[in-house]
Scaffold this active site. Structure first.
Site, PDB file in Angstrom:
ATOM      1  N   HIS A 119      60.500  72.737  60.231  1.00 57.11           N
ATOM      2  CA  HIS A 119      59.211  72.035  60.120  1.00 57.11           C
ATOM      3  C   HIS A 119      59.488  70.608  60.596  1.00 57.11           C
ATOM      4  O   HIS A 119      60.077  69.820  59.847  1.00 57.11           O
ATOM      5  CB  HIS A 119      58.738  72.085  58.651  1.00 57.11           C
ATOM      6  CG  HIS A 119      57.451  71.354  58.431  1.00 57.11           C
ATOM      7  ND1 HIS A 119      56.938  71.130  57.181  1.00 57.11           N
ATOM      8  CD2 HIS A 119      56.574  70.800  59.291  1.00 57.11           C
ATOM      9  CE1 HIS A 119      55.806  70.455  57.288  1.00 57.11           C
ATOM     10  NE2 HIS A 119      55.564  70.255  58.551  1.00 57.11           N
ATOM     11  N   CYS A 149      60.297  71.729  50.757  1.00 56.68           N
ATOM     12  CA  CYS A 149      59.198  71.343  49.862  1.00 56.68           C
ATOM     13  C   CYS A 149      59.334  69.862  49.474  1.00 56.68           C
ATOM     14  O   CYS A 149      60.340  69.464  48.898  1.00 56.68           O
ATOM     15  CB  CYS A 149      59.210  72.222  48.610  1.00 56.68           C
ATOM     16  SG  CYS A 149      57.885  71.790  47.475  1.00 56.68           S
TER      17      CYS A 149
HETATM   18  C1  LIG Z   1      49.066  74.724  50.173  1.00 56.79           C
HETATM   19  C2  LIG Z   1      50.414  74.780  50.805  1.00 56.79           C
HETATM   20  C3  LIG Z   1      51.460  75.455  50.179  1.00 56.79           C
HETATM   21  C4  LIG Z   1      52.724  75.513  50.769  1.00 56.79           C
HETATM   22  N1  LIG Z   1      53.712  76.232  50.170  1.00 56.79           N
HETATM   23  C5  LIG Z   1      54.901  76.357  50.791  1.00 56.79           C
HETATM   24  C6  LIG Z   1      55.924  77.162  50.232  1.00 56.79           C
HETATM   25  O1  LIG Z   1      55.769  77.787  49.161  1.00 56.79           O
HETATM   26  N2  LIG Z   1      57.106  77.227  50.891  1.00 56.79           N
HETATM   27  C7  LIG Z   1      57.335  76.557  52.069  1.00 56.79           C
HETATM   28  O2  LIG Z   1      58.425  76.659  52.642  1.00 56.79           O
HETATM   29  N3  LIG Z   1      56.374  75.803  52.619  1.00 56.79           N
HETATM   30  C8  LIG Z   1      55.184  75.691  52.016  1.00 56.79           C
HETATM   31  N4  LIG Z   1      54.214  74.923  52.599  1.00 56.79           N
HETATM   32  C9  LIG Z   1      54.501  74.212  53.880  1.00 56.79           C
HETATM   33  C10 LIG Z   1      54.143  75.104  55.052  1.00 56.79           C
HETATM   34  O3  LIG Z   1      54.915  76.268  55.087  1.00 56.79           O
HETATM   35  C11 LIG Z   1      54.314  74.388  56.390  1.00 56.79           C
HETATM   36  O4  LIG Z   1      55.664  74.068  56.605  1.00 56.79           O
HETATM   37  C12 LIG Z   1      53.467  73.129  56.525  1.00 56.79           C
HETATM   38  O5  LIG Z   1      52.206  73.286  55.891  1.00 56.79           O
HETATM   39  C13 LIG Z   1      53.234  72.812  57.992  1.00 56.79           C
HETATM   40  O6  LIG Z   1      52.706  73.927  58.656  1.00 56.79           O
HETATM   41  P1  LIG Z   1      51.131  74.078  59.016  1.00 56.79           P
HETATM   42  O7  LIG Z   1      50.786  72.951  59.951  1.00 56.79           O
HETATM   43  O8  LIG Z   1      51.078  75.436  59.672  1.00 56.79           O
HETATM   44  O9  LIG Z   1      50.366  73.999  57.749  1.00 56.79           O
HETATM   45  C14 LIG Z   1      52.940  74.862  52.028  1.00 56.79           C
HETATM   46  C15 LIG Z   1      51.886  74.201  52.657  1.00 56.79           C
HETATM   47  C16 LIG Z   1      50.623  74.160  52.077  1.00 56.79           C
HETATM   48  C17 LIG Z   1      49.515  73.435  52.798  1.00 56.79           C
END
Ligand SMILES: Cc1cc2nc3c(=O)[nH]c(=O)nc-3n(C[C@H](O)[C@H](O)[C@H](O)COP(=O)(O)O)c2cc1C
Length: 362
Positions: free
Chosen positions: A173, A85
């Site tokens: 990530h 995060c």
């Molecule tokens: C609105 C939002 C909330 C998120 N909350 C978390 C979370 O609680 N824990 C976490 O590990 N990653 C969180 N992430 C990050 C995502 O898990 C992910 O690593 C990141 O968005 C990249 O993946 P994506 O391209 O599929 O969105 C969050 C992302 C977004 C956009």
């Protein structure tokens, strides 16, 4: 796997082929001390089947993570530590991505958690306990460093001895703490990390998983799927799984191969919400994501922009259900040939479904 992945959403994506659902990050310290935090942060269903659920914690003290994990172990399949995060409030508290500079602390947290769960009687033997009903996993989710050697050191420390590693699996990530999410993931970094560690620990990738046929890399996980990219994509042979956040919010049916959200997923979500309620504003937020163009190349949307604005103006659940039923009926009538709005579940209408399911409520 985002802060929106509450029970109703987890149940929805599970119905559409997601194998493992994460909760939003829960602060372990508050969870341990406050009953209200426990009640609001983590709910499970008494209806079977329960989606296989990983509870994600934010923590920076081994005993806090271990105790919180003990509390959720009877109701979940495993616990995950968020080391990714990037939000400033989290990093200021040495939570989330700040932990990427504290590899020994992260190692100590997962060791203590595993020991605690073992002492509680849970089976923490990783692959050996995969089919054991008492099996529980301990995992972490990380970002990468600008200097990838630091990420290698981090993973090496947290994994520990090869014959008895400290974590069940690892989610990467491949962006640094300061990379904006609009920048594509670093596929080269993913390739280096998976080839170095992929034989030692199952690795999942999080980032830019928008649809199953538009991934920014190729993987044996998806060999049967044609890739839509014009440019040759890097092979990531040692990948164990995919995690989606933004795209699955917009399209909970992503893992069944839908490249845009079908109406049936909206129906399913509303049915789950009827049984496992969410705050109304949160329901609206989910629906505005699901009814807008998704993250993949298919930019079809269930509702136009003005229609989405009208939906957001709904004052309560009854108005919202009527609104959706009307729009869905209009879309179904317009549709003479199968397309993206095809439901996996036969079209039924949200109101009728909810009335049916409400009979099952205690
Ligand atoms: C609105 C939002 C909330 C998120 N909350 C978390 C979370 O609680 N824990 C976490 O590990 N990653 C969180 N992430 C990050 C995502 O898990 C992910 O690593 C990141 O968005 C990249 O993946 P994506 O391209 O599929 O969105 C969050 C992302 C977004 C956009």
């Amino acid at each position: 796997m985002v802060r929106y992945s509450k029970l109703a959403f987890r149940q929805t994506v599970y119905e559409y082929g997601t194998d493992l659902c994460w909760t939003p990050m829960i602060l372990a310290k508050e969870f341990n001390r406050n009953r209200f935090a426990r009640d609001s942060d983590f709910t499970v269903s008494t209806n079977r089947p329960q989606p296989p659920t990983i509870v994600q914690f934010g923590a920076n003290v081994p005993l806090e993570l271990a105790r919180a994990s003990s509390l959720v172990a009877p109701f979940s399949n495993g616990v995950d530590l968020n080391c990714g995060c990037p939000q400033s409030w989290a990093c200021a508290e040495t939570l989330g991505a700040a932990l990427m500079e504290k590899r020994e602390l992260v190692r100590d947290m997962v060791i203590e958690t595993r020991d605690h769960l073992r002492r509680d009687g849970w089976a923490v033997g990783k692959e050996k306990d995969m089919d054991n009903p008492k099996g529980r996993s301990v995992s972490i989710k990380i970002r990468v460093h600008k200097d990838l050697r630091k990420t290698m050191d981090f993973i090496t420390t947290v994994l520990g001895p090869e014959h008895d590693r400290h974590i069940d699996f690892l989610t990467i990530h491949p962006r640094t703490r300061s990379t904006p999410s609009s920048t594509p993931i670093n596929v080269e970094a993913l390739e280096v990390l998976t080839s170095t560690f992929g034989d030692k620990v199952p690795i999942l990738v999080s980032g830019d998983v928008f649809t199953l046929n538009s991934l920014p890399f190729t993987s044996p996980l998806l060999l049967s799927r044609p890739q839509q990219s014009q440019t040759p994509l890097m092979q990531i042979p040692k990948l164990a799984g995919l995690m989606s956040a933004r795209a699955i919010l917009a399209n909970p049916a992503l893992y069944t191969g839908h490249d845009a959200c079908p109406w049936s997923a909206v129906d399913t979500f509303m049915n789950k919400v009827a049984r496992a309620p969410l705050p109304f504003k949160l329901v609206l937020h989910h629906l505005s994501e699901m009814c807008a163009p998704g993250m993949g190349p298919n930019k079809n949307a269930l509702l136009s922009k003005p229609e989405r604005a009208a939906m957001l103006a709904c004052a309560n659940m009854v108005d919202l259900i009527d609104f959706l039923d009307e729009k869905r009926a209009a879309a179904t009538t317009q549709q003479s040939t199968p397309g993206i709005n095809d439901g996996i579940i036969p079209p039924t209408g949200i109101r009728r479904d909810i009335q049916t399911s409400s009979r099952l409520l205690p």
